[in-house]
Design an enzyme around this catalytic site. Structure first.
Site, PDB file in Angstrom:
ATOM      1  N   GLY A  23       0.814  -1.210   0.000  1.00  0.00           N
ATOM      2  CA  GLY A  23       0.000   0.000   0.000  1.00  0.00           C
ATOM      3  C   GLY A  23       0.849   1.261   0.000  1.00  0.00           C
ATOM      4  NE  ARG A  48      -2.745  -4.526  -3.552  1.00  0.00           N
ATOM      5  CZ  ARG A  48      -2.097  -3.417  -3.876  1.00  0.00           C
ATOM      6  NH1 ARG A  48      -1.817  -3.170  -5.138  1.00  0.00           N
ATOM      7  NH2 ARG A  48      -1.708  -2.551  -2.953  1.00  0.00           N
ATOM      8  CG  ASP A  57      -6.781 -12.784   3.736  1.00  0.00           C
ATOM      9  OD1 ASP A  57      -6.951 -11.809   4.506  1.00  0.00           O
ATOM     10  OD2 ASP A  57      -7.702 -13.321   3.112  1.00  0.00           O
ATOM     11  CE1 TYR A 145      -9.408   3.596   7.759  1.00  0.00           C
ATOM     12  CE2 TYR A 145      -9.796   5.897   8.305  1.00  0.00           C
ATOM     13  CZ  TYR A 145      -8.928   4.859   8.025  1.00  0.00           C
ATOM     14  OH  TYR A 145      -7.569   5.093   8.019  1.00  0.00           O
TER      15      TYR A 145
END
Ligand code: NAD
Ligand code: SER
Length: 313
Positions: A23, A48, A57, A145
């Site tokens: 990220g 990814r 994960d 969030y």
């Protein structure tokens, strides 16, 4: 097994694990950690696939546990999460990845007595927070969030492990694309300014938010993780750190110093609501007093760095 102690320099034992390493933050943090501890000592993981990064994960509790124990991990930077805009579109998934994923990582950290960094955000604050957010204030976020980040801060104090966090402002960087946040307009604007000479901004021009250049954020993260545990107070779940605050219009004006023909129009969408629920500025004396935090990049310096580096790309 760790073959050489020399790769860890000032760390006595163990490797370093980074989740969500591909990220916006992970891309630069992994680079910095590998400079500091050596390539082999830092295990980059993400859901990814990419070179130098293995699949992990954070919803897979067993896989995290196995990796942490087998690789003798003693320090974890847990960056896997959904950000605000993506999170509000998928609230259940946001809760699962941001809270259940964090609980899985905490369980593994506990197993190996690892120090854990878990980022918080200015999204922990809600509309009842003063415009200049103090370290200590009621946390009543309106976004799912933000709520996941409040839970993360609470877990830092109740999990029984050495866990630390920073309430990052909106982060601005040129190395990796921004990933589904509300503050991402302050990254997208540079790409559009250079490629098209125009940007359609999704918040109003008077929207003022706390922001920070990625170099400052990475330095803050590593500085906080290097502080002995007993020097930190109960603010360690999420320290306020300030970079600089500016409106979207002020950002445009600063970019126009380099690109005088650049234009920007303002078409607020749902993300305006999230931005409006967050403070304008951050008060960060607790972080300064406890571990010496001090920012280096103001608005014009961020813009100079972004334009110069993106032009080179
Ligand atoms: P990002 O969206 O750029 O990166 C998150 C990474 O997590 C992605 O590479 C994604 O593939 C990965 N990921 C998603 N689901 C996963 C899963 N189930 N398992 C493993 N990996 C998974 O986010 P970022 O900007 O690098 O943010 C990292 C952390 O910092 C997050 O906790 C975020 O909330 C926090 N934060 C970021 C900002 C900011 O402005 N970027 C501000 C405040 C807080
Ligand atoms: N910068 C992040 C976002 O906009 C806040 O954590 O989602």
């Amino acid at each position: 097994m760790v073959s050489s102690m020399s790769v860890f320099m000032d760390r006595p034992t163990g490797r370093v694990l980074v989740t969500g390493a591909l990220g916006q933050i992970g891309t630069e943090l992994v680079e910095e950690l590998r400079q500091k501890y050596g390539y082999e000592a830092v295990i980059a993981t993400d859901i990814r696939k990419a070179e130098g990064c293995q699949i992990l994960d954070v919803m897979d509790k067993k896989a995290i546990n196995t990796l942490v124990v087998e690789q003798e991990i003693t320090e974890i930077y847990h960056l896997a999460a959904l950000l605000s805009a993506t999170g509000e579109r998928n609230p259940e998934l946001c809760w699962n990845i941001n809270v259940v994923g964090l609980e899985n990582v905490i369980a593994a950290a506990k197993e190996n007595n690892a120090r854990l960094f878990s980022p918080s955000s200015i999204a922990v604050f809600g509309p009842d927070c003063p415009k200049i957010a103090p370290q200590k204030t009621p946390l009543n976020p309106t976004t799912v969030y933000g709520k996941t980040k409040v839970v993360g801060e609470q877990l830092a104090l109740t999990s029984g492990i050495d866990m630390r966090g920073i309430r990052y402002p909106g982060l601005i960087s040129y190395k990796a694309p921004a990933g589904g946040g509300t503050t991402d307009y302050a990254v997208e604007i540079f790409h559009n300014a250079l490629e098209n000479g125009h940007y359609e901004c999704f918040v109003r021009e008077d929207t003022k938010l706390p922001m920070m250049y990625m170099d400052d954020a990475i330095r803050a993260t590593i500085e906080l993780m290097d502080v002995p545990f007993d020097k930190l107070s109960e603010s360690r779940g999420g320290y306020n750190i300030a970079g600089c605050s500016f409106t979207a219009r002020e950002l445009v004006t600063s970019i126009q110093r380099h690109l005088p023909d650049f234009t920007c129009s303002f078409h607020p969408d749902i993300r305006q609501k999230y931005a409006d629920s967050w403070p304008d500025e951050i008060e960060d004396t607790v972080a300064s007093d406890e571990w010496g935090w001090s920012p280096r990049f103001d608005l014009d310096r961020i813009v100079d760095e972004m334009i110069t580096n993106l032009k080179k790309k």
